[in-house]
Write a protein that holds these residues in place. Structure first.
Motif, mmCIF file in Angstrom:
data_model
loop_
_atom_site.group_PDB
_atom_site.id
_atom_site.type_symbol
_atom_site.label_atom_id
_atom_site.label_comp_id
_atom_site.label_asym_id
_atom_site.label_seq_id
_atom_site.Cartn_x
_atom_site.Cartn_y
_atom_site.Cartn_z
ATOM 1 N N GLY A 1 -5.386 -1.217 -3.104
ATOM 2 C CA GLY A 1 -4.166 -1.292 -3.465
ATOM 3 C C GLY A 1 -3.230 -0.087 -3.287
ATOM 4 O O GLY A 1 -1.998 -0.232 -3.698
ATOM 5 N N LEU A 2 -3.840 0.801 -3.084
ATOM 6 C CA LEU A 2 -2.963 2.071 -2.847
ATOM 7 C C LEU A 2 -3.110 2.610 -1.458
ATOM 8 O O LEU A 2 -2.411 3.418 -1.124
ATOM 9 C CB LEU A 2 -3.785 3.230 -3.782
ATOM 10 C CG LEU A 2 -3.859 3.185 -5.455
ATOM 11 C CD1 LEU A 2 -4.540 4.406 -5.827
ATOM 12 C CD2 LEU A 2 -2.560 2.844 -5.900
ATOM 13 N N THR A 3 -3.655 1.752 -0.616
ATOM 14 C CA THR A 3 -3.754 1.879 1.044
ATOM 15 C C THR A 3 -3.643 0.708 1.549
ATOM 16 O O THR A 3 -4.552 -0.017 0.882
ATOM 17 C CB THR A 3 -4.760 3.222 1.081
ATOM 18 O OG1 THR A 3 -4.657 3.131 2.505
ATOM 19 C CG2 THR A 3 -6.307 2.594 0.841
ATOM 20 N N GLU A 4 -3.271 0.576 2.581
ATOM 21 C CA GLU A 4 -3.441 -0.751 3.363
ATOM 22 C C GLU A 4 -4.047 -0.483 4.888
ATOM 23 O O GLU A 4 -4.892 -1.194 5.275
ATOM 24 C CB GLU A 4 -2.190 -1.311 3.618
ATOM 25 C CG GLU A 4 -2.338 -2.693 3.883
ATOM 26 C CD GLU A 4 -2.871 -3.648 2.658
ATOM 27 O OE1 GLU A 4 -3.262 -4.864 3.096
ATOM 28 O OE2 GLU A 4 -2.592 -3.313 1.674
ATOM 29 N N PHE A 5 -3.409 0.488 5.642
ATOM 30 C CA PHE A 5 -3.938 1.053 6.779
ATOM 31 C C PHE A 5 -4.299 2.412 7.016
ATOM 32 O O PHE A 5 -3.348 3.213 6.747
ATOM 33 C CB PHE A 5 -2.915 0.692 7.953
ATOM 34 C CG PHE A 5 -2.641 -0.884 8.188
ATOM 35 C CD1 PHE A 5 -3.436 -1.942 8.550
ATOM 36 C CD2 PHE A 5 -1.252 -1.380 7.635
ATOM 37 C CE1 PHE A 5 -3.020 -3.172 8.416
ATOM 38 C CE2 PHE A 5 -0.770 -2.751 7.677
ATOM 39 C CZ PHE A 5 -1.697 -3.559 7.965
ATOM 40 N N GLU A 6 -5.648 2.732 7.153
ATOM 41 C CA GLU A 6 -5.850 4.089 7.009
ATOM 42 C C GLU A 6 -5.324 4.739 8.255
ATOM 43 O O GLU A 6 -4.885 6.323 7.862
ATOM 44 C CB GLU A 6 -7.312 4.314 7.246
ATOM 45 C CG GLU A 6 -8.189 3.865 6.141
ATOM 46 C CD GLU A 6 -9.641 3.284 6.434
ATOM 47 O OE1 GLU A 6 -10.142 3.279 7.390
ATOM 48 O OE2 GLU A 6 -10.447 3.922 5.558
ATOM 49 N N SER A 7 -4.693 4.425 9.316
ATOM 50 C CA SER A 7 -3.802 5.022 10.456
ATOM 51 C C SER A 7 -2.473 5.112 10.319
ATOM 52 O O SER A 7 -1.819 5.699 11.105
ATOM 53 C CB SER A 7 -4.337 4.370 11.822
ATOM 54 O OG SER A 7 -5.731 4.578 11.865
ATOM 55 N N VAL A 8 -2.048 4.483 9.173
ATOM 56 C CA VAL A 8 -0.437 4.305 8.934
ATOM 57 C C VAL A 8 -0.120 5.225 7.784
ATOM 58 O O VAL A 8 -0.548 4.645 6.526
ATOM 59 C CB VAL A 8 0.015 2.814 8.971
ATOM 60 C CG1 VAL A 8 1.452 2.771 8.667
ATOM 61 C CG2 VAL A 8 -0.477 2.406 10.072
ATOM 62 N N LYS A 9 0.348 6.146 7.648
ATOM 63 C CA LYS A 9 0.699 7.058 6.548
ATOM 64 C C LYS A 9 1.479 6.598 5.475
ATOM 65 O O LYS A 9 1.323 6.704 4.257
ATOM 66 C CB LYS A 9 1.320 8.296 6.859
ATOM 67 C CG LYS A 9 1.271 9.371 5.959
ATOM 68 C CD LYS A 9 1.768 10.702 6.583
ATOM 69 C CE LYS A 9 1.932 11.958 5.524
ATOM 70 N NZ LYS A 9 2.586 13.125 5.934
#
Length: 435
Positions: free
Chosen positions: A98-106
């Motif tokens: 819930g604190l991140t969605e896409f690892e490649s999208v800052k």
């Protein structure tokens, strides 16, 4: 340039995924419900082979052996549980879910902040209930999670949430349950051929300087919270108040036995309650851990050994060795979408020396106790939240884990998710192509 194009495309794909997986939170329970004839895994190490579970208004009001009692269920919805298994909702600790969605999208990464001392950071207010990842976790029985900040020496405070909510206020089960400390690790010299940018003495000096900084921080924080009305407000020190009154625990990420001992002694010195996270070498100091009543959150049982001299199977066996010796053990797994595999980590622990129901405790009641939510969840007991799920098979085995229905605080939640939607979409495509 190609990197930015890829990022834009990935973001666009993510937005398309969001549109496909629009799942609203379930409505509150409206009628008493009973499940009859299922195998109940209570979460406290006990099993009822032919059990009943009754819940109303989001709470469990009856649980027991169906062969020993005669129940009148005329006012309840009855679910047939024959040949099914019922488990308490699994709890995922130490996750940036819930604190991140896409690892490649800052822009979708919100789990760390600039600086080393961030005690004032609260992960709960950044928790995104619209994330599409929790739905995939629910389908494997993971119904709660400890949302945890990362980075720096003091990362901030975590909170415990349930995974079916409109916003973070609805999701919160317990806010600010713990502060998180990344203990300065004792530097290790590299092997033959390796080069250290600093000498051994310089590395030791740098580590000691970090520990001295922590000593000063905790000393100042303890003095600060004793001031009734500080002349100058210090948000970082004020945020540590509940460490000293026992309402918060200090989760310390540390692995080497020497560092574990130093971290525990540091916490005791400052009067705070520590929990060890990681603890790769915790099995080497079991008497010390038991003497000080220190719980250990074992991270990533599917991993390589910490040292070249370790047993290659030690990561699998670590949790079982600790638990069989009497240490309170919790099992976790790194990452956020990986949390769907949490039950299989407990299954691995069971395969390597720990009783199956005790392995279940490492992701249910033990976790609830360490997170301070065991009065309301973690096991199937009267008075606790009706947060559980029904599986067609053994939920700790990836071959038989098949969650058919799940309830969070009595609400019959939707088990659809993006993965299932894509499976249906492309299955239909290829089935149509065969005709």
């Amino acid at each position: 340039m190609n990197k930015y194009i890829f990022t834009l495309l990935l973001s666009s794909f993510g937005l398309a995924c969001f549109a496909q997986a629009n799942i609203s939170p379930a409505k509150p329970q409206s009628k008493k419900t009973a499940i009859m004839g299922a195998k109940l895994h209570l979460g406290n190490g006990k099993i009822i082979e032919n059990g009943y579970l009754i819940f109303d208004q989001g709470k469990i009001i009856g649980v027991g052996d169906a062969t020993l009692v005669r129940l009148s269920l005329t006012d309840a919805t009855v679910i047939d549980g024959n040949n099914k298994h019922i488990y308490p909702g699994f709890i995922a600790p130490i996750t940036n879910l819930g604190l991140t969605e896409f690892e490649s999208v800052k822009a979708t990464l919100d789990f760390t902040e600039i600086g080393n001392i961030n005690t004032h950071i609260r992960s709960i207010i950044a928790y995104n209930t619209d994330s599409k990842v929790p739905a995939t976790l629910r389908s494997n029985g993971v119904l709660m999670a400890q949302i945890t900040p990362q980075g720096g020496t003091m990362s901030g405070s975590s909170s415990v949430v349930q995974l079916d909510a409109w916003n973070w206020e609805d999701a919160a089960i317990r806010t600010d349950d713990a502060q998180h400390l990344n203990w300065p690790a004792t530097p290790k010299l590299r092997g033959p051929g390796g080069r250290n940018p600093l000498s051994s003495d310089a590395l030791q000096e740098r580590t000691q300087a970090q520990i001295n900084e922590l000593e000063q921080l905790f000393t100042e924080a303890k003095a600060y919270v004793e001031i009734e009305k500080p002349a100058v407000v210090n948000a970082r020190l004020a945020a540590m108040n509940h460490l000293f009154d026992g309402k918060q625990k200090l989760f310390i990420t540390v692995n080497a036995q020497k560092d574990i001992i130093a971290a525990v002694n540091f916490a005791k010195k400052h009067g705070v309650s520590p929990v060890i996270v990681g603890g790769d070498e915790a099995y080497l100091i079991i008497p010390f851990l038991k003497e000080n009543n220190i719980p250990v959150i074992v991270k990533q049982p599917h991993a390589l050994p910490n040292s070249t001299d370790d047993d290659v199977n030690m990561p699998y066996k670590n949790a079982g060795v600790l638990a069989n010796a009497g240490v309170t053990v919790v099992v976790s797994i790194d990452g956020y979408w990986q949390q769907r595999n949490l039950p299989f980590m407990a299954g691995t622990v069971a395969a390597w020396g720990l009783d199956k129901e005790k392995a279940l405790q490492t992701i249910t009641l033990n976790t609830a106790k360490v997170l301070g939510i065991d009065k309301t969840t973690g096991s199937l007991e009267i008075g606790k939240d009706a947060t559980f799920f029904i599986s067609a098979g053994d939920a700790l085995d990836m071959k038989t884990n098949k969650v058919e229905r799940a309830f969070i605080q009595g609400r019959d939640i939707n088990l659809d998710n993006l993965h299932k939607q894509l499976d249906r979409k492309f299955s239909e495509k290829y089935e149509a192509g065969k005709k």
